[in-house]
Design a protein around this motif. Structure first.
Motif, PDB file in Angstrom:
ATOM      1  N   ALA A  93     -17.269 -65.973 -40.774  1.00 49.79           N
ATOM      2  CA  ALA A  93     -18.294 -64.964 -41.274  1.00 49.79           C
ATOM      3  C   ALA A  93     -19.694 -65.405 -42.759  1.00 49.79           C
ATOM      4  CB  ALA A  93     -17.074 -64.561 -42.493  1.00 49.79           C
ATOM      5  N   ARG A  94     -20.145 -65.037 -42.908  1.00 45.62           N
ATOM      6  CA  ARG A  94     -20.749 -65.502 -44.468  1.00 45.62           C
ATOM      7  C   ARG A  94     -20.555 -64.251 -45.242  1.00 45.62           C
ATOM      8  NH1 ARG A  94     -25.509 -68.269 -43.482  1.00 45.62           N
ATOM      9  NH2 ARG A  94     -25.915 -68.716 -40.627  1.00 45.62           N
ATOM     10  N   LEU A  95     -20.171 -64.995 -46.054  1.00 41.63           N
ATOM     11  CA  LEU A  95     -19.553 -64.512 -47.659  1.00 41.63           C
ATOM     12  C   LEU A  95     -20.312 -64.929 -49.319  1.00 41.63           C
ATOM     13  CD1 LEU A  95     -15.646 -65.516 -46.738  1.00 41.63           C
ATOM     14  CD2 LEU A  95     -17.364 -62.787 -46.712  1.00 41.63           C
TER      15      LEU A  95
ATOM     16  N   LEU B 281     -23.342 -65.911 -56.951  1.00 40.67           N
ATOM     17  CA  LEU B 281     -23.517 -67.639 -57.531  1.00 40.67           C
ATOM     18  C   LEU B 281     -24.010 -68.567 -55.937  1.00 40.67           C
ATOM     19  CD1 LEU B 281     -20.119 -67.689 -59.312  1.00 40.67           C
ATOM     20  CD2 LEU B 281     -22.477 -67.778 -60.097  1.00 40.67           C
ATOM     21  N   ARG B 282     -23.544 -68.029 -54.657  1.00 40.04           N
ATOM     22  CA  ARG B 282     -23.605 -68.609 -53.812  1.00 40.04           C
ATOM     23  C   ARG B 282     -23.049 -67.986 -52.526  1.00 40.04           C
ATOM     24  NH1 ARG B 282     -19.725 -71.771 -56.601  1.00 40.04           N
ATOM     25  NH2 ARG B 282     -20.964 -73.039 -57.433  1.00 40.04           N
ATOM     26  N   THR B 283     -24.146 -68.991 -50.843  1.00 38.77           N
ATOM     27  CA  THR B 283     -23.805 -68.356 -50.098  1.00 38.77           C
ATOM     28  C   THR B 283     -22.142 -68.981 -48.959  1.00 38.77           C
ATOM     29  OG1 THR B 283     -25.601 -66.579 -49.917  1.00 38.77           O
ATOM     30  CG2 THR B 283     -24.175 -67.204 -47.709  1.00 38.77           C
TER      31      THR B 283
ATOM     32  N   GLN C 105     -17.980 -73.613 -46.587  1.00 34.29           N
ATOM     33  CA  GLN C 105     -18.719 -74.784 -47.119  1.00 34.29           C
ATOM     34  C   GLN C 105     -19.415 -73.305 -47.568  1.00 34.29           C
ATOM     35  OE1 GLN C 105     -19.886 -75.843 -43.059  1.00 34.29           O
ATOM     36  NE2 GLN C 105     -21.054 -78.631 -44.217  1.00 34.29           N
ATOM     37  N   GLU C 106     -20.702 -74.266 -48.547  1.00 36.22           N
ATOM     38  CA  GLU C 106     -21.517 -73.641 -49.176  1.00 36.22           C
ATOM     39  C   GLU C 106     -22.650 -73.374 -47.979  1.00 36.22           C
ATOM     40  OE1 GLU C 106     -24.730 -74.040 -53.404  1.00 36.22           O
ATOM     41  OE2 GLU C 106     -23.004 -75.124 -52.393  1.00 36.22           O
ATOM     42  N   VAL C 107     -23.326 -73.066 -47.781  1.00 36.17           N
ATOM     43  CA  VAL C 107     -24.637 -72.447 -47.077  1.00 36.17           C
ATOM     44  C   VAL C 107     -25.696 -72.844 -47.520  1.00 36.17           C
ATOM     45  CG1 VAL C 107     -26.119 -71.212 -45.493  1.00 36.17           C
ATOM     46  CG2 VAL C 107     -23.658 -70.160 -45.937  1.00 36.17           C
TER      47      VAL C 107
ATOM     48  N   VAL D 288     -28.641 -62.300 -42.856  1.00 33.36           N
ATOM     49  CA  VAL D 288     -27.635 -62.728 -42.610  1.00 33.36           C
ATOM     50  C   VAL D 288     -26.574 -61.698 -43.221  1.00 33.36           C
ATOM     51  CG1 VAL D 288     -27.946 -65.114 -42.230  1.00 33.36           C
ATOM     52  CG2 VAL D 288     -27.748 -64.676 -44.706  1.00 33.36           C
ATOM     53  N   THR D 289     -26.876 -60.901 -44.530  1.00 31.78           N
ATOM     54  CA  THR D 289     -26.136 -60.358 -45.524  1.00 31.78           C
ATOM     55  C   THR D 289     -26.843 -58.852 -45.330  1.00 31.78           C
ATOM     56  OG1 THR D 289     -27.982 -61.078 -47.161  1.00 31.78           O
ATOM     57  CG2 THR D 289     -26.207 -62.071 -46.576  1.00 31.78           C
TER      58      THR D 289
END
Length: 739
Positions: A76-78, A88-90, A111-113, A127-128
């Motif tokens: 999952a992308r969060l 702040l980041r994905t 892990q940061e994307v 992606v979101t």
């Protein structure tokens, strides 16, 4: 170098989420990625939820459940947010869920994307938010379309038209199970015959669909190499379609695998968790839609079988007569109900026509209908008269109602007609059922009032009087259940008016063909065209069962010719008996005359005819001991027609003129006849007399311009006790019926 140090070097953290306890453990790098101090920490689920975008966190559970069912990684992308909700980041989460007591345990990495650079391919990959909104809209539309599909063919058409957000398959196949083999229920994107090699496979075959059905787990093949490596034997069958990615998903309904769904792509698909989630959701909806359609089709097949077993085939070879019939079950459920018709050869050589309606639209109504139909056949075959047949059937149904425990009693309406094909004589007994209608030689339809009793099953001691009619050569009788009359919000009056319009505008054909066409027109006018001509039910939703039976007597001038022109004008005729014990039928006599004169040019003459008929019939009931026989007959060309009305009785006493006082309530009958009729008179007969009058369409109201001919028995003298009696008011509305 330790594993933790290696993961930290590539900015990858570790986390463990225990669903049962609601505790989440983070290492230092995972904590840093979530905006926390870079040190190991254990937090509650609520604290972790606050670090992710609410839309993204809401999807984690679905992704995890999908991975648990497929025994695969959960990806999952969060979006990580601060305390103010700013992103702040994905991060990308990759973890393997494991079942545990009370839930699951999730162990994996964060892990940061990196942010995509403008102009790169990844910059155009949703992606979101936008992709998720497109997915949700797609799933809503797909769910609604699949829920509305009512047959397997419709479900497959909907599935073939699904355009998934970002990855649309160009080939679909739905596999089912037949014993120990797989079957191809339907496919899209393939040529006819392409499915044959797949229909010979057993469930043990090394083929993705077979394995999916055996295990209940999805299989994703992102490229041809993966397909060839895992299924080398089946690869030659798939290679000829030139696809590059495949997804095989189980079709599971109520916890049971009922088949498999294949989606093939001509472009590479990596099958990310989001894409797998979409495919899994569609597969679940597809399984439910197929199961629902299969159940409806099974019910439909059962209902058609019941219908065909319960509905007899009418005899087309009755000497001098033609018969046509239709049965249309109500929509929904098993599509069976309590309406039926039957045709029974009698020991006398006559034919009995039966039509009826058992209360209710369920399997019990259908069962009672079958029992009642058999009982009626038995009583009729014993040679009983119509009234006795219905009396016995009512006692039979009452007995069933008494023996059934815990169920409401059911009643049934019925119309039983004994037909003499040689003479057209109809002996009719009626139990609460709609009256028959007659289409006469000139196309006019009349509802013929008949005596009747209570519906069957209400009172076992009910009597059913018999009415005798004659079906003249060229006439057609229609009997039906109330579903044909009252469907669409109609009552009896407006429903009959609708049917009258259909019957009167019908162009007759030759014999049976014309009668079959009329039967179709009657049903189609209520429900629209049927996709199962004559043998099967209509496909739309229906309010009530329909049974209709048509009987036509050959000969005479049969209806309308080409373009609606009459080749020659036949006689329009109606006959009605008003018994001493049924004074309320005087109102029916008035209605019959109005119906016969429905297209008469002068409405004043219609009112005059109704008034004179009321006077004549009332006179018979008041001043004789017998019944009144009314015969009304119209002849001639339109615009110059003549109506002759005879009312016969068994008294040989001739009427004569009386001089009623100003306040007298009777004695004005002959005065009305002289004033209103074009011609009138009294004819003595061997068993009584017949009082008659004539009106002429081209003479205008009052009959003053028509022939002034007194009765053939001579000019009546002063009115005596045998003469017409009753009020001398205006038209029908002012003529009270006898109580």
């Amino acid at each position: 170098m330790r594993t933790k140090d290696l993961l930290a070097a590539i900015a990858t953290g570790l986390w463990r989420w225990d669903d049962a306890t609601g505790r989440v453990s983070l290492d230092a790098e995972a904590a840093r990625l979530l905006g926390l101090p870079a040190e190991p920490v254990e937090l509650g689920e609520a604290a972790i939820r606050s670090r992710f975008h609410p839309v993204d966190f809401a999807e984690i559970n679905g992704v995890v459940q999908l991975a648990v069912s497929e025994r695969t990684l959960a990806e999952a992308r969060l979006r990580v947010v601060d305390t103010r909700g700013r992103v702040l980041r994905t991060v990308r989460s990759r973890s393997r869920p494991m079942k545990a007591d009370g839930g699951f345990v999730l162990v994996g990495t964060l892990q940061e994307v990196p942010e995509p650079q403008p102009g790169t391919g990844s910059a155009h990959t949703p992606v979101t938010g936008d992709w998720r909104r497109s997915r949700e809209a797609f799933l809503l539309d797909a769910g609604r379309a699949l829920a509305e599909a009512r047959s397997t063919a419709e479900v497959l058409r909907v599935a073939a038209g699904l355009s998934m957000p970002g990855f649309t398959p160009d080939g679909l196949a739905v596999f089912g199970i037949e014993g120990d083999r797989i079957s191809v229920i339907g496919h899209h994107g393939h040529k006819h015959g392409d499915e044959r090699p797949f229909t010979e496979m057993t469930l043990s075959t090394d083929y993705p669909a077979a394995e999916v059905i055996r295990t209940g787990r999805a299989i994703y093949l992102p490229n041809p190499d993966a397909y060839l490596e895992r299924y080398p034997t089946a690869w030659p069958l798939a290679a000829r379609f030139d696809r590059v990615s495949w997804a095989f998903l189980p079709l599971i309904n109520a916890g049971r695998t009922i088949g498999a769904w294949m989606a093939g792509f001509n472009h590479p698909v990596t099958f990310t968790p989001d894409e797998r989630s979409v495919l899994t959701t569609v597969a679940r909806m597809l399984a439910q839609a197929l199961a629902r359609a299969s159940a409806q089709e099974s019910q439909h097949e059962l209902s058609v079988g019941l219908q065909r077993s319960m509905m007899p085939t009418v005899q087309p070879d009755i000497p001098g007569m033609t018969v046509a019939a239709r049965y249309v079950p109500t929509g929904g459920g098993l599509e069976v109900g309590g309406d039926w018709y039957d045709m029974i050869p009698l020991p006398s050589g006559r034919i009995a026509l039966v039509i009826g309606d058992v209360q209710g639209h369920d399997v019990r109504a259908a069962g009672l209908m079958g029992q009642l139909r058999i009982a009626l056949r038995a009583y009729a075959s014993e040679g009983h008269h119509p009234d006795a047949v219905l009396s016995r059937a009512s006692r039979f149904l009452s007995g069933i109602n008494e023996t059934v425990q815990g169920a409401d009693p059911r009643f049934a309406t019925c119309l039983y007609i004994e037909v003499d094909p040689a003479t057209g004589l109809l002996d009719i007994a009626r139990a609460g059922h709609p009256d028959p209608a007659i289409r006469m030689n000139d196309g006019t339809m009349l509802v013929r009032p008949t005596s009747g009793g209570l519906p069957l099953g209400i009172d076992p001691d009910t009597d059913y009087p018999t009415t005798r009619l004659v079906l003249e050569p060229g006439e057609t009788m229609m009997v039906c259940t109330d579903g044909l009359i009252e469907t669409g919000g109609h009552d009896l009056e407006t429903g009959w008016a609708r049917l009258r319009e259909i019957i009167e505008r019908h162009d007759d054909g030759e014999g049976a063909e014309g009668l079959e066409r009329l039967a179709d027109e009657l049903v189609q006018a209520v429900h629209g065209p049927s996709s199962h001509h004559r043998t099967g039910p209509l496909i739309d939703r229906r309010e009530d069962d329909i049974a209709v039976l048509l009987l036509s007597r050959e000969g005479g001038s049969c209806g309308v010719g080409t373009g609606g022109r009459m080749p020659r004008q036949p006689v329009r005729r109606t006959v009605l008996t008003v018994a001493q014990a049924e004074p309320e039928r005087i109102g029916e006599a008035r209605r019959q005359v109005r119906d016969v004169l429905h297209d008469w040019a002068d409405p004043d003459q219609v009112d005059s005819a109704v008034l004179m008929v009321s006077e004549m019939v009332t006179n018979v009931l008041l001043h004789t001991d017998g019944d009144a026989l009314l015969i009304a007959e119209i002849s001639g060309e339109r615009g110059g027609r003549r109506i002759r009305v005879d009312v016969a009785d068994g008294s040989d006493e001739l009427p004569h003129r009386r001089s009623p006082g100003e306040l007298a309530s009777s004695g004005r009958g002959l005065m009305l006849m002289e004033l209103l009729a074009g011609a009138w008179g009294v004819d003595p007969r061997g068993d009584g007399k017949s009082t008659w009058f004539e009106l002429y369409e081209d003479a205008g109201a009052g009959g003053a311009d028509g022939p002034s001919v007194p009765g053939s028995a001579g000019v009546p003298g002063p009115e005596a006790s045998g003469g017409p009696a009753g009020p001398s008011g205006g038209p029908e509305e002012s003529v009270p019926e006898l109580a």
